[in-house]
Design a protein around this motif. Structure first.
Motif, PDB file in Angstrom:
ATOM      1  N   THR A   1       0.812  -1.226   0.000  1.00 52.97           N
ATOM      2  CA  THR A   1       0.000   0.000   0.000  1.00 52.97           C
ATOM      3  C   THR A   1       0.841   1.270   0.000  1.00 52.97           C
ATOM      4  O   THR A   1       0.343   2.347   0.291  1.00 52.97           O
ATOM      5  N   GLU A   2       2.126   1.130  -0.334  1.00 57.64           N
ATOM      6  CA  GLU A   2       2.996   2.305  -0.365  1.00 57.64           C
ATOM      7  C   GLU A   2       3.626   2.454  -1.743  1.00 57.64           C
ATOM      8  O   GLU A   2       4.162   1.498  -2.297  1.00 57.64           O
ATOM      9  N   ALA A   3       3.534   3.664  -2.272  1.00 54.54           N
ATOM     10  CA  ALA A   3       4.111   3.955  -3.586  1.00 54.54           C
ATOM     11  C   ALA A   3       5.268   4.924  -3.410  1.00 54.54           C
ATOM     12  O   ALA A   3       5.262   5.764  -2.507  1.00 54.54           O
ATOM     13  N   GLU A   4       6.246   4.798  -4.296  1.00 53.92           N
ATOM     14  CA  GLU A   4       7.418   5.666  -4.252  1.00 53.92           C
ATOM     15  C   GLU A   4       7.636   6.295  -5.618  1.00 53.92           C
ATOM     16  O   GLU A   4       7.618   5.601  -6.636  1.00 53.92           O
ATOM     17  N   LEU A   5       7.825   7.595  -5.608  1.00 46.75           N
ATOM     18  CA  LEU A   5       8.223   8.311  -6.810  1.00 46.75           C
ATOM     19  C   LEU A   5       9.736   8.191  -6.886  1.00 46.75           C
ATOM     20  O   LEU A   5      10.460   8.795  -6.102  1.00 46.75           O
ATOM     21  N   LEU A   6      10.211   7.369  -7.807  1.00 50.69           N
ATOM     22  CA  LEU A   6      11.642   7.092  -7.915  1.00 50.69           C
ATOM     23  C   LEU A   6      12.386   8.211  -8.633  1.00 50.69           C
ATOM     24  O   LEU A   6      13.491   8.575  -8.233  1.00 50.69           O
TER      25      LEU A   6
ATOM     26  N   SER B   1      -2.749   5.800  -6.318  1.00 48.97           N
ATOM     27  CA  SER B   1      -4.016   5.633  -5.617  1.00 48.97           C
ATOM     28  C   SER B   1      -4.848   4.526  -6.264  1.00 48.97           C
ATOM     29  O   SER B   1      -5.421   3.682  -5.571  1.00 48.97           O
ATOM     30  N   ALA B   2      -4.912   4.514  -7.593  1.00 48.56           N
ATOM     31  CA  ALA B   2      -5.673   3.489  -8.311  1.00 48.56           C
ATOM     32  C   ALA B   2      -5.107   2.094  -8.069  1.00 48.56           C
ATOM     33  O   ALA B   2      -5.845   1.103  -8.097  1.00 48.56           O
ATOM     34  N   LYS B   3      -3.806   2.018  -7.823  1.00 53.16           N
ATOM     35  CA  LYS B   3      -3.164   0.728  -7.556  1.00 53.16           C
ATOM     36  C   LYS B   3      -3.272   0.330  -6.084  1.00 53.16           C
ATOM     37  O   LYS B   3      -2.762  -0.705  -5.687  1.00 53.16           O
ATOM     38  N   GLY B   4      -3.898   1.168  -5.264  1.00 57.42           N
ATOM     39  CA  GLY B   4      -4.140   0.816  -3.876  1.00 57.42           C
ATOM     40  C   GLY B   4      -3.199   1.433  -2.858  1.00 57.42           C
ATOM     41  O   GLY B   4      -3.215   1.062  -1.688  1.00 57.42           O
ATOM     42  N   ALA B   5      -2.403   2.399  -3.275  1.00 54.23           N
ATOM     43  CA  ALA B   5      -1.480   3.036  -2.329  1.00 54.23           C
ATOM     44  C   ALA B   5      -2.232   3.948  -1.372  1.00 54.23           C
ATOM     45  O   ALA B   5      -3.120   4.688  -1.784  1.00 54.23           O
TER      46      ALA B   5
ATOM     47  N   ARG C   1       6.298  20.213  -1.843  1.00 51.01           N
ATOM     48  CA  ARG C   1       5.617  20.832  -0.691  1.00 51.01           C
ATOM     49  C   ARG C   1       4.221  21.308  -1.070  1.00 51.01           C
ATOM     50  O   ARG C   1       3.268  21.125  -0.322  1.00 51.01           O
ATOM     51  N   ARG C   2       4.112  21.935  -2.245  1.00 43.30           N
ATOM     52  CA  ARG C   2       2.789  22.382  -2.704  1.00 43.30           C
ATOM     53  C   ARG C   2       1.833  21.203  -2.860  1.00 43.30           C
ATOM     54  O   ARG C   2       0.628  21.353  -2.712  1.00 43.30           O
ATOM     55  N   ALA C   3       2.374  20.032  -3.178  1.00 40.47           N
ATOM     56  CA  ALA C   3       1.558  18.833  -3.368  1.00 40.47           C
ATOM     57  C   ALA C   3       1.260  18.122  -2.049  1.00 40.47           C
ATOM     58  O   ALA C   3       0.653  17.051  -2.051  1.00 40.47           O
ATOM     59  N   GLY C   4       1.689  18.679  -0.940  1.00 45.99           N
ATOM     60  CA  GLY C   4       1.357  18.114   0.355  1.00 45.99           C
ATOM     61  C   GLY C   4       2.362  17.145   0.945  1.00 45.99           C
ATOM     62  O   GLY C   4       2.093  16.519   1.970  1.00 45.99           O
TER      63      GLY C   4
ATOM     64  N   GLU D   1      -0.148  11.264   2.449  1.00 41.91           N
ATOM     65  CA  GLU D   1      -1.248  10.328   2.236  1.00 41.91           C
ATOM     66  C   GLU D   1      -1.719  10.506   0.790  1.00 41.91           C
ATOM     67  O   GLU D   1      -1.504  11.554   0.195  1.00 41.91           O
ATOM     68  N   THR D   2      -2.375   9.504   0.231  1.00 44.36           N
ATOM     69  CA  THR D   2      -2.763   9.575  -1.193  1.00 44.36           C
ATOM     70  C   THR D   2      -3.975  10.434  -1.469  1.00 44.36           C
ATOM     71  O   THR D   2      -4.206  10.782  -2.605  1.00 44.36           O
ATOM     72  N   PHE D   3      -4.776  10.765  -0.459  1.00 44.27           N
ATOM     73  CA  PHE D   3      -5.989  11.536  -0.747  1.00 44.27           C
ATOM     74  C   PHE D   3      -5.632  12.777  -1.553  1.00 44.27           C
ATOM     75  O   PHE D   3      -4.567  13.353  -1.382  1.00 44.27           O
TER      76      PHE D   3
END
Length: 157
Positions: free
Chosen positions: A71-76, A102-106, A124-127, A154-156
């Motif tokens: 349930t965790e995604a990483e921007l590589l 999010s669609a993949k369940g993260a 930062r702007r993206a939270g 969080e993905t929300f």
């Protein structure tokens, strides 16, 4: 380059040469952050890894490489050619990363960035907020050492 003329689509190993050209243009070698073609090629076929490619007039101008584990995604990696910066391309790529994850369940998103990298403003702007620090992680070609910041959100949306 404007937002409306840029399209974001799924990429593949066939885009590797164009991705590497963006990486070469985007990552200053002084910081030692860029990946090699072999590193990218080795990771791309693995389960849970995806590539998003930004194109303008059929030319690749940016990309984002992500992966999900449970349930965790990483921007590589996220890179935009210098000519496309501050025109919304990075934001479009980051938004797509968030939607796919999010669609993949993260439920949580992670990334790592060099302390002092101007992309911190975008994150930062993206939270994204700082979750940790890896001291002396990057070594620049001049021998200078830089910390890496680990960011999370969080993905929300």
């Amino acid at each position: 380059m404007s937002k409306c003329t840029v399209s974001i689509s799924e990429g593949s190993i066939l885009d590797l040469e164009a991705v590497m050209a963006v990486m070469e243009d985007s990552f200053d070698p002084a910081y030692g952050e860029a990946w090699t073609a072999a590193q990218c090629a080795g990771l791309m076929p693995l389960p849970g890894v995806w590539l998003s490619v930004a194109r303008q007039h059929e030319k690749v101008v940016g990309f984002a490489l992500g992966r999900i584990v449970l349930t965790e995604a990483e921007l590589l990696l996220l890179a935009v050619k210098r000519i496309g910066r501050r025109r919304g391309v990075g934001q479009l790529l980051l938004d797509r990363f968030r939607l796919i994850a999010s669609a993949k369940g993260a439920s949580k998103l992670h990334l790592e960035v060099r302390d002092g990298n101007p992309a911190m403003n975008l994150y930062r702007r993206a939270g994204f907020t700082e979750a940790g620090r890896r001291r002396n992680y990057y070594t620049g070609r001049d021998g200078q050492i830089y910390d890496a910041l680990t960011l999370m959100r969080e993905t929300f949306i």
